[in-house]
Scaffold this active site. Structure first.
Site, mmCIF file in Angstrom:
data_model
loop_
_atom_site.group_PDB
_atom_site.id
_atom_site.type_symbol
_atom_site.label_atom_id
_atom_site.label_comp_id
_atom_site.label_asym_id
_atom_site.label_seq_id
_atom_site.Cartn_x
_atom_site.Cartn_y
_atom_site.Cartn_z
ATOM 1 N N CYS A 9 -39.485 -23.441 -33.728
ATOM 2 C CA CYS A 9 -38.592 -24.495 -33.233
ATOM 3 C C CYS A 9 -38.748 -25.707 -34.151
ATOM 4 O O CYS A 9 -39.199 -25.560 -35.295
ATOM 5 C CB CYS A 9 -38.888 -24.821 -31.773
ATOM 6 S SG CYS A 9 -40.550 -25.440 -31.442
ATOM 7 N N ASN A 12 -42.742 -27.476 -32.704
ATOM 8 C CA ASN A 12 -43.833 -26.536 -32.349
ATOM 9 C C ASN A 12 -44.734 -27.098 -31.252
ATOM 10 O O ASN A 12 -45.932 -26.818 -31.204
ATOM 11 C CB ASN A 12 -44.648 -26.136 -33.590
ATOM 12 C CG ASN A 12 -45.587 -24.937 -33.371
ATOM 13 O OD1 ASN A 12 -46.641 -24.851 -33.994
ATOM 14 N ND2 ASN A 12 -45.241 -24.024 -32.492
ATOM 15 N N CYS A 14 -42.956 -27.576 -27.890
ATOM 16 C CA CYS A 14 -42.256 -27.225 -26.644
ATOM 17 C C CYS A 14 -41.827 -25.753 -26.636
ATOM 18 O O CYS A 14 -42.471 -24.907 -26.021
ATOM 19 C CB CYS A 14 -41.044 -28.128 -26.417
ATOM 20 S SG CYS A 14 -41.461 -29.866 -26.149
ATOM 21 N N ARG A 15 -40.721 -25.449 -27.319
ATOM 22 C CA ARG A 15 -40.106 -24.129 -27.168
ATOM 23 C C ARG A 15 -40.900 -23.003 -27.815
ATOM 24 O O ARG A 15 -41.137 -21.957 -27.181
ATOM 25 C CB ARG A 15 -38.673 -24.166 -27.737
ATOM 26 C CG ARG A 15 -37.734 -25.041 -26.926
ATOM 27 C CD ARG A 15 -36.459 -25.348 -27.691
ATOM 28 N NE ARG A 15 -36.727 -26.204 -28.849
ATOM 29 C CZ ARG A 15 -35.836 -26.571 -29.748
ATOM 30 N NH1 ARG A 15 -34.591 -26.126 -29.635
ATOM 31 N NH2 ARG A 15 -36.172 -27.366 -30.748
ATOM 32 N N SER A 16 -41.272 -23.162 -29.091
ATOM 33 C CA SER A 16 -41.917 -22.011 -29.762
ATOM 34 C C SER A 16 -43.315 -21.708 -29.228
ATOM 35 O O SER A 16 -43.661 -20.519 -29.114
ATOM 36 C CB SER A 16 -41.893 -22.158 -31.288
ATOM 37 O OG SER A 16 -42.593 -23.285 -31.722
ATOM 38 N N ASP A 126 -33.106 -27.852 -26.828
ATOM 39 C CA ASP A 126 -34.245 -28.739 -27.067
ATOM 40 C C ASP A 126 -34.473 -29.578 -25.807
ATOM 41 O O ASP A 126 -33.620 -30.377 -25.433
ATOM 42 C CB ASP A 126 -33.906 -29.635 -28.267
ATOM 43 C CG ASP A 126 -35.029 -30.574 -28.636
ATOM 44 O OD1 ASP A 126 -35.982 -30.725 -27.840
ATOM 45 O OD2 ASP A 126 -34.944 -31.170 -29.728
HETATM 46 P P1 4NP Z 1 -39.656 -28.372 -29.851
HETATM 47 O O1 4NP Z 1 -39.258 -29.777 -29.163
HETATM 48 O O2 4NP Z 1 -38.877 -28.293 -31.147
HETATM 49 O O3 4NP Z 1 -39.206 -27.378 -28.837
HETATM 50 O O4 4NP Z 1 -41.153 -28.422 -30.052
HETATM 51 C C1 4NP Z 1 -39.273 -30.989 -29.841
HETATM 52 C C2 4NP Z 1 -40.472 -31.640 -30.050
HETATM 53 C C3 4NP Z 1 -40.478 -32.857 -30.682
HETATM 54 C C4 4NP Z 1 -39.285 -33.414 -31.119
HETATM 55 C C5 4NP Z 1 -38.085 -32.756 -30.907
HETATM 56 C C6 4NP Z 1 -38.085 -31.535 -30.277
HETATM 57 N N1 4NP Z 1 -39.292 -34.669 -31.763
HETATM 58 O O5 4NP Z 1 -38.190 -35.173 -32.086
HETATM 59 O O6 4NP Z 1 -40.357 -35.251 -31.975
#
Ligand code: 4NP
Length: 159
Positions: A9, A12, A14-16, A126
């Protein structure tokens, strides 16, 4: 040789990591830990070294999943190291493929939602700037997609 899966993602956190830990949970339930190996990474460097987001961990724990691991950034060598690279959304997919300038690994890169059968979403949204519902929805979508992915891996990467 075990089948190696990499979930990717943006951050790294939240989703992945959710996908990785849900998949490991399903793999352990089926006794396939020696056949399928999982890892996760982010396309960005924003959160390198960070544990999973607390809101994401809370949503996962409501489904009995503990999120483990620390964020790392996707690296070029991952193309060689993994059999399948699962992108959470189309931006992640494009960012990964942009690192494969010769297109030699493009068949390894897939959208995670392609493996879901009970959800219509094409991308794992997201959840970072949204509320609790978004985190819960990510977990339920990923459980569906991980179940499909597990069947795909069993069929396509026999030991
Ligand atoms: P992820 O979520 O890609 O699922 O880990 C996010 C984590 C952080 C951010 C965006 C999405 N950020 O903008 O910091």
């Amino acid at each position: 040789m075990p089948c190696k899966l990499l979930f990717v993602c943006l951050g790294n956190i939240c989703r992945s990591p959710s996908a990785e830990n849900i998949m490991n949970h399903l793999i352990e339930q089926r006794g396939l830990s020696d056949r399928i190996i999982c890892d996760s990474a982010g396309t960005s460097s924003y959160h390198i070294g960070s544990p999973p987001d607390r809101r994401m961990a809370a949503a996962a724990s409501r489904r009995g999943i503990t999120l483990k691991g620390r964020a790392r950034q996707f690296e070029i060598s991952d193309f060689e190291s993994f059999d399948l690279i699962l992108a959470m959304d189309r931006d992640n997919y494009a960012d990964i493929l942009s690192l494969d300038s010769r297109g030699q690994y493009r068949d390894k890169v897939r959208l995670m939602c392609d493996f879901a059968s009970h959800h219509q979403e094409k991308e794992v949204p997201d959840p970072y700037y949204g509320g609790v519902d978004g985190f819960n929805q990510v977990i339920d979508l990923l459980i569906d997609a991980c179940q499909g992915l597990l069947e795909y891996a069993i069929q396509n990467y026999p030991s």
